[in-house]
Design an enzyme around this catalytic site. Structure first.
Site, PDB file in Angstrom:
ATOM      1  N   GLU A  80       0.838  -1.197   0.000  1.00 34.73           N
ATOM      2  CA  GLU A  80       0.000   0.000   0.000  1.00 34.73           C
ATOM      3  C   GLU A  80       0.872   1.245   0.000  1.00 34.73           C
ATOM      4  O   GLU A  80       0.400   2.346   0.180  1.00 34.73           O
ATOM      5  CB  GLU A  80      -0.980  -0.016   1.172  1.00 34.73           C
ATOM      6  CG  GLU A  80      -0.358  -0.133   2.540  1.00 34.73           C
ATOM      7  CD  GLU A  80      -0.500   1.141   3.365  1.00 34.73           C
ATOM      8  OE1 GLU A  80       0.490   1.904   3.368  1.00 34.73           O
ATOM      9  OE2 GLU A  80      -1.555   1.343   3.981  1.00 34.73           O
ATOM     10  N   CYS A 112      -3.348  -4.621   3.679  1.00 39.89           N
ATOM     11  CA  CYS A 112      -2.290  -5.492   4.203  1.00 39.89           C
ATOM     12  C   CYS A 112      -2.323  -6.909   3.639  1.00 39.89           C
ATOM     13  O   CYS A 112      -1.552  -7.754   4.080  1.00 39.89           O
ATOM     14  CB  CYS A 112      -2.361  -5.532   5.723  1.00 39.89           C
ATOM     15  SG  CYS A 112      -2.125  -3.907   6.465  1.00 39.89           S
ATOM     16  N   ARG A 199     -12.170   1.839  16.712  1.00 41.81           N
ATOM     17  CA  ARG A 199     -12.673   0.547  17.213  1.00 41.81           C
ATOM     18  C   ARG A 199     -13.435  -0.243  16.137  1.00 41.81           C
ATOM     19  O   ARG A 199     -13.570  -1.467  16.241  1.00 41.81           O
ATOM     20  CB  ARG A 199     -13.527   0.744  18.466  1.00 41.81           C
ATOM     21  CG  ARG A 199     -12.681   1.211  19.660  1.00 41.81           C
ATOM     22  CD  ARG A 199     -13.457   1.201  20.963  1.00 41.81           C
ATOM     23  NE  ARG A 199     -13.950  -0.126  21.329  1.00 41.81           N
ATOM     24  CZ  ARG A 199     -13.192  -1.083  21.857  1.00 41.81           C
ATOM     25  NH1 ARG A 199     -11.909  -0.864  22.096  1.00 41.81           N
ATOM     26  NH2 ARG A 199     -13.723  -2.250  22.170  1.00 41.81           N
ATOM     27  N   HIS A 234      -2.456 -12.112  10.248  1.00 40.34           N
ATOM     28  CA  HIS A 234      -2.084 -10.704  10.065  1.00 40.34           C
ATOM     29  C   HIS A 234      -2.008 -10.070  11.445  1.00 40.34           C
ATOM     30  O   HIS A 234      -2.795 -10.377  12.328  1.00 40.34           O
ATOM     31  CB  HIS A 234      -3.103  -9.972   9.184  1.00 40.34           C
ATOM     32  CG  HIS A 234      -2.828  -8.499   9.124  1.00 40.34           C
ATOM     33  ND1 HIS A 234      -1.630  -8.007   8.673  1.00 40.34           N
ATOM     34  CD2 HIS A 234      -3.564  -7.418   9.524  1.00 40.34           C
ATOM     35  CE1 HIS A 234      -1.646  -6.685   8.759  1.00 40.34           C
ATOM     36  NE2 HIS A 234      -2.808  -6.298   9.284  1.00 40.34           N
ATOM     37  N   LYS A 239      -1.911  -7.530  19.881  1.00 39.73           N
ATOM     38  CA  LYS A 239      -3.098  -8.053  20.570  1.00 39.73           C
ATOM     39  C   LYS A 239      -4.077  -8.788  19.653  1.00 39.73           C
ATOM     40  O   LYS A 239      -4.554  -9.881  19.979  1.00 39.73           O
ATOM     41  CB  LYS A 239      -3.834  -6.891  21.252  1.00 39.73           C
ATOM     42  CG  LYS A 239      -3.224  -6.517  22.607  1.00 39.73           C
ATOM     43  CD  LYS A 239      -3.684  -7.469  23.689  1.00 39.73           C
ATOM     44  CE  LYS A 239      -2.661  -7.599  24.795  1.00 39.73           C
ATOM     45  NZ  LYS A 239      -2.963  -6.998  26.042  1.00 39.73           N
ATOM     46  N   ASN A 266       3.836  -3.210  12.557  1.00 39.16           N
ATOM     47  CA  ASN A 266       3.015  -3.765  11.482  1.00 39.16           C
ATOM     48  C   ASN A 266       3.642  -3.436  10.134  1.00 39.16           C
ATOM     49  O   ASN A 266       3.655  -2.280   9.725  1.00 39.16           O
ATOM     50  CB  ASN A 266       1.603  -3.167  11.581  1.00 39.16           C
ATOM     51  CG  ASN A 266       0.679  -3.703  10.484  1.00 39.16           C
ATOM     52  OD1 ASN A 266       1.055  -4.604   9.740  1.00 39.16           O
ATOM     53  ND2 ASN A 266      -0.519  -3.145  10.420  1.00 39.16           N
ATOM     54  N   SER A 296      -7.497  -4.436   4.975  1.00 41.64           N
ATOM     55  CA  SER A 296      -8.620  -3.550   5.251  1.00 41.64           C
ATOM     56  C   SER A 296      -9.376  -3.256   3.969  1.00 41.64           C
ATOM     57  O   SER A 296      -8.813  -3.243   2.876  1.00 41.64           O
ATOM     58  CB  SER A 296      -8.115  -2.242   5.872  1.00 41.64           C
ATOM     59  OG  SER A 296      -7.671  -2.497   7.174  1.00 41.64           O
TER      60      SER A 296
END
Lengths: 351, 390, 135
Positions: A80, A112, A199, A234, A239, A266, A296
């Protein structure tokens, strides 16, 4: 059936810690370290970009697999952050490797997961008999706006996977994808930094796609988490992949080898592929790997892989291993980071 | 049997060297030229050809055809005297002298004019480094971040290591230049400096500091050369050019046999001494091309004044004005200045003034022979002239 | 602005260290040459392409503080002469190596990097740089 015949990665040597980024923006670094589980991220040198990272990763794959570059019939580069909006990174990689003029090539973009989409297409072309070897690269020098949460994670790195039918070190038994129109993260044309839905990037985006793809794959393969020695996901932060893995029924033992984001951040298109590279660095014949990417926008590519006995014939140390990239590091402060990442802008025609 | 003509310098002139903000490229050339013409006492009708020397006019002043430019603004265009530019990197000045010398020596011409000019301050900021780096191999040195100072520094680091030479030795080349320039009204820098000042100056390309580097500056220098016939007919007391020689080397430092032996200089100096029929120890002054202090040091060796690695023994006393072999009485490239196209011509202006006992406070007494060393880039071209004798 | 074919023409040499070998004396030259400076006319038509390993040894280096515009962001940067294992000496930057680890005699390997870009809208110029080998 086709599979992985070689692999190679590249991670820039510079790192910045969340403490240093948090210092600039008056945030508590413990929230980042604990909340996102990011302890440092890689920073590209000012003379590195997606193309240079892709070339280094590709060269490592060629070296490790003792590949005759003239056998490579396709190069696809997912990113990207291609250095040119128009002018494919794949052409630069092809020239730097010295592959034949007769070549299938293109750049891919799917946030990604562009690199893993490249693996699927390279595999399809090998299976169809169009090419002998296909190279798929996921490489990025991702951008996080100053002060944005992404600045703690957006890093640089890449991995090249070579697909072929002979001397396969890891069979790709199954692969499938899921896709939906989900605006969790995007960058409009001409904008320097991406925007994300905070979120909203979690449940409806990352978790829905990664977990659906993983479940569908295991349905198709008639497998269950216990069948896999390794699981790689990925990893936009430290987390998300752990939580997805645990919800799917995987243990830390299975996913810890491929979880690199806590140390390198990342690497976007390089993220899942570089985790897979770390797994291949230590895997043994017969080991089964579940690998799921996420892009995404949104979608996931899932792979069911089995390591073959040929991996023992490969001199895996002949190219830099992920452990070496994790050990050879130099930490920089925010000022150097800002200089390297061109967040310090020279006026006029000074550069 | 062909008889070659002897060649004399019969007039010289130069502008002040330095940051000459209010003067253009063409104005500088004309100023020096007129001084030289006046000095020689010749007229337009006497001049057979004009050689202009210039290095970066196209890059900085967006001007090519410097020969015509000088001719035009010197007011001689209507006389249709041939004029052309000679370019050999930073050795352009000596190259023009040599072309003029050959044109007279061959018998083709009787009087040749040389106008060396450079205007380096018409661009600001670090763009000057983009321009000066074109003196290197632009594809294989400058492309990768090499600058002239960086290339000199590569030579310096290895030389210093192999021969155990300190930065202080390099500094003394510059200290000597500043000392001499303090006595030269045309010099860019007339301040004396100490070894400490040089050692503590800003790094440019380690191990070279700013005081190891010749400055950016403007200037022009001009000469009139004439044949023996012309000199005799007009009863002019000229200074004879007894030898002129030139040699080349690879353009890029990385291709040369040695990175701290200037083979072009070694060969040009040897040939010049042979042609002059004199020994090195008969030389009473040398103007050498110390665009960077390291080049001054190794040129001393390559011109034959010291064994390789031993020039350090000369820097404390021998190179001074009253020493065994006075180096750069003009103030040299470091302190008189280094306006490329004018530099080599300016060296000859200095020698001419010395021979004519017009060098003021820096006058060297009893001068018999002078050696001039002008070098292109990092040593791709070296031109050596020997002046004097009966 | 406007550099294009001059850069493109050298891609193989700068991307992959493609050198020329004299078919007469077997010496290897980088940058490539169409005539061998040793064999002269005996080498005409006998210069052929060979790809170098990118392995070599530092023979001298400098830390550049005063840089052309294209390299401002990297200041100070290290420029070195590198004796390549196949014979030629080349001029290149050394990156990713702390200054105190750069010495004459150290072993280096080539890496693929950006060299300049022709302004924000022009082409990006890639090529070789070197890094000191991890011991």
């Amino acid at each position: 059936m086709s599979g992985i015949v070689s692999y190679g990665s590249y991670i820039p040597k510079y790192r910045i810690k969340p403490e240093e980024i948090a210092r600039i923006w008056g945030e508590n670094p413990e929230h980042i370290k604990k909340g996102l589980y990011i302890l440092s991220k890689s920073v590209p040198a000012p003379d590195e970009d997606t193309a240079t990272i892709a070339v280094e990763a590709a060269r490592n794959a060629v070296k490790r697999g003792r590949i005759n570059v003239k056998d490579i019939g396709a190069i696809f580069v997912g990113s990207e952050s291609h250095p040119y909006a128009v002018k494919p990174t794949a052409t630069i990689v092809a020239s730097a490797l010295g592959v034949d003029f007769s070549l299938f090539s293109a750049d891919y973009e799917f946030a990604c997961k562009a690199g893993t989409a490249a693996i699927q297409n390279a595999k399809a072309m090998v299976d169809a008999g169009y090419i002998k070897l296909g190279m798929a690269i996921g490489s990025d020098t991702s951008q996080g706006a100053p002060g944005d949460a992404l600045e703690y994670s957006a890093s640089a790195g890449g991995t090249a996977i070579i697909i072929g039918k002979d001397n396969v070190i890891a069979e790709i038994n199954h692969t499938l994808s899921v896709t939906s129109d989900t605006p969790d993260f995007w960058r409009r044309e001409g904008q320097p930094y991406p925007t994300h839905g905070e979120r909203f990037t979690g449940e409806p985006a990352y978790f829905k796609h990664v977990m659906s793809a993983a479940k569908l794959l295991m349905e198709r393969a008639n497998s269950e988490p216990g069948d896999y020695r390794y699981a790689v996901f990925h990893q936009p932060n430290g987390k998300f992949p752990s939580r997805a893995a645990k919800k799917l029924g995987f243990t830390e033992e299975q996913f810890k080898t491929g979880l690199l984001t806590p140390y390198i951040g990342n690497t976007y298109s390089g993220s899942m592929m570089t985790g897979l590279s770390a797994v291949l660095d230590e895997a043994s014949p017969g080991d089964r790997i579940l690998a799921v990417s996420f892009g995404s926008g949104a979608g996931s590519d899932a792979f069911d892989i089995t390591v073959t006995e040929h991996i023992d014939d490969m001199e895996r140390e002949s190219a830099s291993t992920i452990k070496q990239f994790l050990n050879n590091v130099e930490y920089v402060d925010y000022s150097i980071y800002a200089k390297f990442k061109k967040k310090i802008v020279f006026g006029g025609n000074l550069e | 049997m062909v008889t070659l003509n002897d060649v004399y310098i019969i007039g010289a002139g130069e502008t002040k060297f330095g940051e000459l903000w209010d003067k253009s490229l063409r104005e500088l050339a004309v100023e020096a030229g007129l001084k030289a013409v006046e000095d020689a006492g010749v007229y337009t009708k006497d001049i057979d050809i004009l050689y202009g020397s210039n290095t970066l006019g196209a890059g900085i002043s967006y001007q090519n055809d410097i020969g015509s430019l000088i001719s035009d603004f010197s007011g001689i265009a209507a006389d249709h005297i041939p004029a052309l530019r000679v370019e050999a990197s930073t050795a352009s000045g000596a190259a023009a002298i040599r072309e003029a010398y050959l044109s007279i020596r061959s018998g083709e011409y009787n009087v040749a004019m040389i106008g060396g000019v450079e205007k380096l301050t018409d661009i600001y900021g670090s763009e000057i480094l983009d321009k000066t780096s074109t003196l290197l191999d632009s594809e294989w040195e400058a492309f990768f971040g090499a600058t002239p100072a960086a290339v000199a520094a590569l030579t310096a680091r290895k030389y210093m290591k192999d021969f155990n030479v300190s930065k202080e030795v390099l500094a003394r080349i510059s200290v000597n230049d500043h000392e001499n320039a303090s006595k030269n009204p045309d010099a860019q820098f007339r301040n004396r400096i100490s070894v400490e000042t040089a050692l503590n100056s800003l790094p440019v390309a380690e191990p070279l500091n700013i005081m190891d580097c010749s400055p950016i500056g403007d200037g022009a220098a001009a000469l009139l050369l004439a044949s023996e016939e012309f000199v005799k007919k007009n009863k002019i007391d000229g200074v004879r050019i007894i030898a002129s020689s030139i040699a080349q080397d690879f353009l890029a430092l990385h291709s040369r046999e040695s990175i701290y032996r200037l083979d072009s200089t070694v060969i040009a100096a040897r040939k010049a001494l042979e042609k002059a029929g004199i020994r090195n120890d008969q030389i009473g002054m040398v103007e050498l091309h110390n665009s960077y202090s390291i080049y001054g040091l190794i040129a001393l060796e390559d011109l034959g004044f010291a064994e390789k690695g031993k020039a350090k023994d000369l820097v404390e006393a021998d190179i001074k004005l009253d020493g065994r072999i006075p180096v750069n009485p003009s103030g040299g490239l470091k302190a008189k200045g280094n306006p490329f196209g004018a530099t080599g011509v300016g060296q000859a202006v200095e020698a001419y003034l010395q021979f004519k006992n017009r060098a003021g406070e820096r006058q060297i007494k009893g001068l018999e022979y002078a050696m001039l060393h002008n070098m292109g880039g990092s040593g791709s071209t070296s031109i050596v002239h020997i002046l004097g004798g009966a | 602005m406007g550099e294009l074919s001059r850069i493109w023409r050298e891609s193989d040499h700068r991307y992959r260290l493609v050198a020329h070998e004299c078919g007469n004396c077997k010496r290897i030259f980088f940058p490539p040459r169409d005539v061998c400076p040793i064999c002269h006319r005996d080498s005409i038509g006998k210069m052929r392409e060979v790809e170098l390993s990118g392995k070599g040894t530092i023979s001298s280096f400098t830390v550049v503080h005063d840089s052309p515009r294209a390299f401002k962001r990297q200041r100070p940067y290290v420029l070195a002469l590198i004796d390549l294992d196949e014979g030629p000496t080349i001029t290149a930057q050394i990156v990713d190596t702390p200054l105190d680890q750069i010495e004459i005699g150290k072993r280096v390997h080539s890496v693929f990097r950006r060299i300049h870009e022709d302004g924000p809208g022009g082409i990006i110029q890639y090529g070789y740089k070197f890094a000191v080998d991890l011991s």
